[in-house]
Design a protein around this motif. Structure first.
Motif, PDB file in Angstrom:
ATOM      1  N   GLY A 188       1.018  -1.169   0.029  1.00 29.14           N
ATOM      2  CA  GLY A 188       0.225   0.042   0.012  1.00 29.14           C
ATOM      3  C   GLY A 188       1.077   1.220   0.082  1.00 29.14           C
ATOM      4  N   ARG A 189       0.705   1.928   1.097  1.00 28.83           N
ATOM      5  CA  ARG A 189       1.743   3.168   1.190  1.00 28.83           C
ATOM      6  C   ARG A 189       2.932   2.857   2.130  1.00 28.83           C
ATOM      7  NH1 ARG A 189      -2.943   7.601   1.113  1.00 28.83           N
ATOM      8  NH2 ARG A 189      -3.877   7.079  -1.083  1.00 28.83           N
ATOM      9  N   ILE A 190       3.985   2.721   1.563  1.00 24.58           N
ATOM     10  CA  ILE A 190       5.187   2.229   2.477  1.00 24.58           C
ATOM     11  C   ILE A 190       6.072   3.455   2.131  1.00 24.58           C
ATOM     12  CG2 ILE A 190       6.865   0.512   2.453  1.00 24.58           C
ATOM     13  CD1 ILE A 190       3.920  -0.524   2.943  1.00 24.58           C
ATOM     14  N   ASP A 191       6.759   3.581   3.180  1.00 24.43           N
ATOM     15  CA  ASP A 191       7.817   4.726   3.341  1.00 24.43           C
ATOM     16  C   ASP A 191       8.960   4.540   2.642  1.00 24.43           C
ATOM     17  OD1 ASP A 191       8.982   7.329   3.821  1.00 24.43           O
ATOM     18  OD2 ASP A 191       9.275   6.993   6.142  1.00 24.43           O
ATOM     19  N   THR A 192       9.329   4.497   1.449  1.00 23.22           N
ATOM     20  CA  THR A 192      10.843   4.351   0.718  1.00 23.22           C
ATOM     21  C   THR A 192      10.887   5.583   0.315  1.00 23.22           C
ATOM     22  OG1 THR A 192       9.538   3.821  -1.267  1.00 23.22           O
ATOM     23  CG2 THR A 192       9.892   2.075   0.468  1.00 23.22           C
ATOM     24  N   GLU A 193      12.148   5.615  -0.405  1.00 25.29           N
ATOM     25  CA  GLU A 193      12.843   6.880  -1.211  1.00 25.29           C
ATOM     26  C   GLU A 193      11.879   7.388  -2.308  1.00 25.29           C
ATOM     27  OE1 GLU A 193      14.495   4.187  -0.058  1.00 25.29           O
ATOM     28  OE2 GLU A 193      16.288   4.799   0.360  1.00 25.29           O
ATOM     29  N   ARG A 194      11.106   5.917  -2.899  1.00 26.59           N
ATOM     30  CA  ARG A 194      10.223   6.454  -4.029  1.00 26.59           C
ATOM     31  C   ARG A 194       9.028   7.068  -3.586  1.00 26.59           C
ATOM     32  NH1 ARG A 194       7.757   4.530  -8.673  1.00 26.59           N
ATOM     33  NH2 ARG A 194       5.391   3.843  -8.724  1.00 26.59           N
ATOM     34  N   ALA A 195       8.303   6.543  -2.405  1.00 25.22           N
ATOM     35  CA  ALA A 195       7.270   7.433  -1.682  1.00 25.22           C
ATOM     36  C   ALA A 195       7.512   8.678  -1.523  1.00 25.22           C
ATOM     37  CB  ALA A 195       6.506   6.528  -0.493  1.00 25.22           C
ATOM     38  N   GLN A 196       8.676   8.952  -0.953  1.00 31.33           N
ATOM     39  CA  GLN A 196       8.923  10.450  -0.554  1.00 31.33           C
ATOM     40  C   GLN A 196       9.076  11.406  -1.735  1.00 31.33           C
ATOM     41  OE1 GLN A 196      12.664   9.556   1.887  1.00 31.33           O
ATOM     42  NE2 GLN A 196      11.462   8.460   3.488  1.00 31.33           N
TER      43      GLN A 196
END
Ligand SMILES: NC(=O)c1ccc[n+]([C@@H]2O[C@H](COP(=O)([O-])OP(=O)(O)OC[C@H]3O[C@@H](n4cnc5c(N)ncnc54)[C@H](OP(=O)(O)O)[C@@H]3O)[C@@H](O)[C@H]2O)c1
Length: 263
Positions: A188-196
């Protein structure tokens, strides 16, 4: 709980950051020998060093682009040769770009298909003969919650990632007798470099502070927060473990309750 991964060989694609890196680290901590790849050499080598330092495990890092058939072939064959076996693959890479349907050309669709489907298909096709040699194996595909609930403005991901699910289900039936188990993980929404990076772009587009965007996105999740790459790695490594020996053909979300449907 002993996951029974000691001495197994696990390949993780797209592993220089984010969920791939967290997964490679956890495999190494559990005593598996790891092969990892990404396109950028500097970040890949830094990640490999970090994993060796943190786990004391064996790690082979190889620059490879999952959109290129010859790179996939080299990644699988050389890692299997280096370690003398291959038990587990985690199919992962970047996601297709955002945008609505009318924006995309035939070339955009082909590129997205190559990135999200062909990479998974080719990695699996290369790995299966090695898995048959050792009496079984595991294939875990990192896809997206878009396969269960299409995400607005992400038509390429919504359409093409579903083809991975169809292939995986078919393969789980074809390869069951070989003891090769195939499952899909849907973040789902995972705090990774991509999401940031995505949130930063959204903040700039909407002219809002990025902290506000982060808060809004997290508030839509029933658990009220982003997941971590490590939480996703826990699921992936469990599915690859001996403790998941009767699980195949499934598509499992890890989303803090974000998906509204019941399937
Ligand atoms: N984070 C989320 O909230 C979320 C939600 C749903 C789905 N997903 C999907 O889950 C997957 C992993 O996401 P993430 O957030 O961990 O991504 P990330 O932080 O951007 O990491 C992606 C990793 O894959 C590598 N990579 C990208 N393209 C590649 C290619 N063509 N060949 C080989 N390696 C490649 C990157 O390194 P290089 O760039 O150096 O190659 C990097 O190591 C993506 O497909 C993403 O779309 C993520």
């Amino acid at each position: 709980m002993d996951l029974g991964l000691r001495g197994k060989v696990a390949l993780v694609a797209g592993a220089s950051q984010g969920m791939g890196r967290a997964t490679a680290l956890l495999f190494a901590r559990e005593g598996a020998k790891v092969g990892m790849c990404a396109r950028g050499e500097v970040a890949l080598n830094e990640a490999a060093q970090m994993i060796r330092r943190e786990s004391g495990g064996e790690v082979l890092a190889m620059v490879a682009d999952m959109t290129k058939a010859e790179d996939i072939q080299r990644f699988v064959s050389q890692t299997a040769e280096h370690y003398g076996r291959l038990d587990i693959i985690v199919n992962n890479a970047g996601g297709p770009p955002p945008g609505e349907f009318m924006k995309f050309s035939d070339e955009d669709w082909s590129a997205a298909f190559n990135l999200s489907f062909m990479s998974t298909m080719r990695m699996t096709r290369e790995a299966v003969p090695h898995m048959r040699k050792v009496g079984g194996g595991r294939v875990i595909n990192i896809t997206s919650y878009s396969v269960k609930e299409p995400i607005a403005g992400l038509v390429l991901s919504n359409a093409i990632r579903s083809s991975v699910i169809g292939m995986a289900k078919t393969l789980s039936r074809e390869l069951g007798r070989d003891n090769i188990l195939i499952n899909n993980v849907c973040p789902g929404r995972i705090d990774t470099e991509r999401a940031q990076k995505l949130n930063k772009a959204r903040a700039e587009r909407l002219k809002k502070p990025v902290e506000e965007i982060n808060r809004e996105m997290a508030a839509e999740v029933p658990l009220g927060r982003y997941g971590t790459a490590e939480e996703t790695a826990d699921l992936i490594v469990f599915l690859a473990s001996q403790r998941a020996s009767y699980i195949t053909g499934t598509t499992i979300q890890i989303d803090g309750g974000l998906i509204r449907g019941i399937q």
